[in-house]
Design a protein around this motif. Structure first.
Motif, PDB file in Angstrom:
ATOM      1  N   GLU A  42       9.203   3.449  -6.985  1.00  0.00           N
ATOM      2  CA  GLU A  42       8.770   2.608  -7.004  1.00  0.00           C
ATOM      3  C   GLU A  42       9.246   1.726  -5.994  1.00  0.00           C
ATOM      4  O   GLU A  42      10.262   1.449  -6.925  1.00  0.00           O
ATOM      5  CB  GLU A  42       8.212   1.712  -8.029  1.00  0.00           C
ATOM      6  CG  GLU A  42       7.319   0.628  -7.582  1.00  0.00           C
ATOM      7  CD  GLU A  42       6.641   0.332  -9.101  1.00  0.00           C
ATOM      8  OE1 GLU A  42       6.296  -1.480  -8.518  1.00  0.00           O
ATOM      9  OE2 GLU A  42       6.445   1.203 -10.142  1.00  0.00           O
ATOM     10  N   SER A  63       9.206   7.658  -1.664  1.00  0.00           N
ATOM     11  CA  SER A  63       8.646   7.585  -3.526  1.00  0.00           C
ATOM     12  C   SER A  63       9.153   8.749  -4.518  1.00  0.00           C
ATOM     13  O   SER A  63       9.003   8.396  -5.320  1.00  0.00           O
ATOM     14  CB  SER A  63       6.939   6.953  -2.957  1.00  0.00           C
ATOM     15  OG  SER A  63       6.412   7.942  -2.588  1.00  0.00           O
ATOM     16  N   LEU A  81       6.101   8.661   1.517  1.00  0.00           N
ATOM     17  CA  LEU A  81       5.414   9.612   0.394  1.00  0.00           C
ATOM     18  C   LEU A  81       6.814  10.401  -0.390  1.00  0.00           C
ATOM     19  O   LEU A  81       6.862  10.196  -1.514  1.00  0.00           O
ATOM     20  CB  LEU A  81       4.297  10.951   0.108  1.00  0.00           C
ATOM     21  CG  LEU A  81       4.008  11.389  -0.424  1.00  0.00           C
ATOM     22  CD1 LEU A  81       3.904  10.276  -1.687  1.00  0.00           C
ATOM     23  CD2 LEU A  81       3.049  12.413  -0.808  1.00  0.00           C
ATOM     24  N   SER A  96       0.850  -1.226   0.270  1.00  0.00           N
ATOM     25  CA  SER A  96      -0.009  -0.369   0.085  1.00  0.00           C
ATOM     26  C   SER A  96       0.564   0.953   0.288  1.00  0.00           C
ATOM     27  O   SER A  96       1.789   0.956   0.045  1.00  0.00           O
ATOM     28  CB  SER A  96      -0.782   0.157   1.417  1.00  0.00           C
ATOM     29  OG  SER A  96      -0.076   0.366   3.014  1.00  0.00           O
ATOM     30  N   SER A  97       0.355   2.315   0.278  1.00  0.00           N
ATOM     31  CA  SER A  97       1.079   3.214  -0.613  1.00  0.00           C
ATOM     32  C   SER A  97       2.293   4.422   1.084  1.00  0.00           C
ATOM     33  O   SER A  97       2.638   4.733   0.976  1.00  0.00           O
ATOM     34  CB  SER A  97       0.395   4.794  -1.218  1.00  0.00           C
ATOM     35  OG  SER A  97      -0.980   4.832   0.136  1.00  0.00           O
ATOM     36  N   SER A  98       0.958   3.765   2.224  1.00  0.00           N
ATOM     37  CA  SER A  98       1.432   4.124   3.318  1.00  0.00           C
ATOM     38  C   SER A  98       2.742   3.111   3.622  1.00  0.00           C
ATOM     39  O   SER A  98       3.654   3.310   4.544  1.00  0.00           O
ATOM     40  CB  SER A  98       0.524   4.165   4.120  1.00  0.00           C
ATOM     41  OG  SER A  98       0.633   2.425   4.143  1.00  0.00           O
TER      42      SER A  98
END
Length: 160
Positions: A98, A93, A90, A84-86
């Motif tokens: 990625e 990334s 941020l 997941s993005s968490s």
């Protein structure tokens, strides 16, 4: 830049986007972002950013209530179970792109060597090897099982 660049940079410099040993919680938040979980524990709090985990202790200068980082680890094995993005902060990334759930150790070793450092075997056990990065406080733990969770051994880089 790539995730491999991130791992090699942490292993050779001992910091994450400029935050490292001695950085206070506010400095880590400024570098890595506001999305974290503070985990209290025995007077030594831990801040969990998913991929990065930071340990704090009372500041050595004796300032009441001040905390500073005494160690942190990069935990890429967490990406095996949570993409997941968490899991990847941020700011990481954005800078490195990625992050794959696996990173072959030989690729990391080559990236570290290209930065002018060496990677020396420090200790072994039946299922892991620990390496030390020259001129750095980094230790890299490598799972030896050729297929512990899937198709390639994950790495864990602990900065102490």
């Amino acid at each position: 830049m790539s995730a491999l660049d991130f791992y090699a940079q942490v292993a050779t410099s001992g910091d994450v986007l400029g935050a490292g040993i001695g950085t206070n919680p506010g400095g880590w938040e400024a570098a890595v972002g506001p999305d974290f979980l503070d985990v209290p524990g025995g007077g030594l709090p831990r801040r969990d950013y998913g991929l990065v985990e930071i340990n704090f202790s009372p500041d050595q200068q004796g300032l009441q209530g001040q905390m500073s980082c005494f160690g942190f680890g990069v935990k890429p094995q967490r990406l095996l179970y949570d993409l997941s993005s968490s899991t990847v902060p941020l700011p990481l990334s954005r800078k490195y792109g990625e992050f794959a759930p696996r990173l072959p150790f030989e690729e990391l070793r080559a990236a570290i060597l290209s930065l002018g450092h060496t990677v020396e075997l420090e200790e072994t056990s039946r299922d892991m090897h620990r390496y030390r990065v020259s001129e750095s406080v980094a230790r890299i733990d490598v799972v030896l099982d050729p297929d512990p969770y899937g198709s390639a051994p994950p790495i864990r880089t602990d900065i102490r």
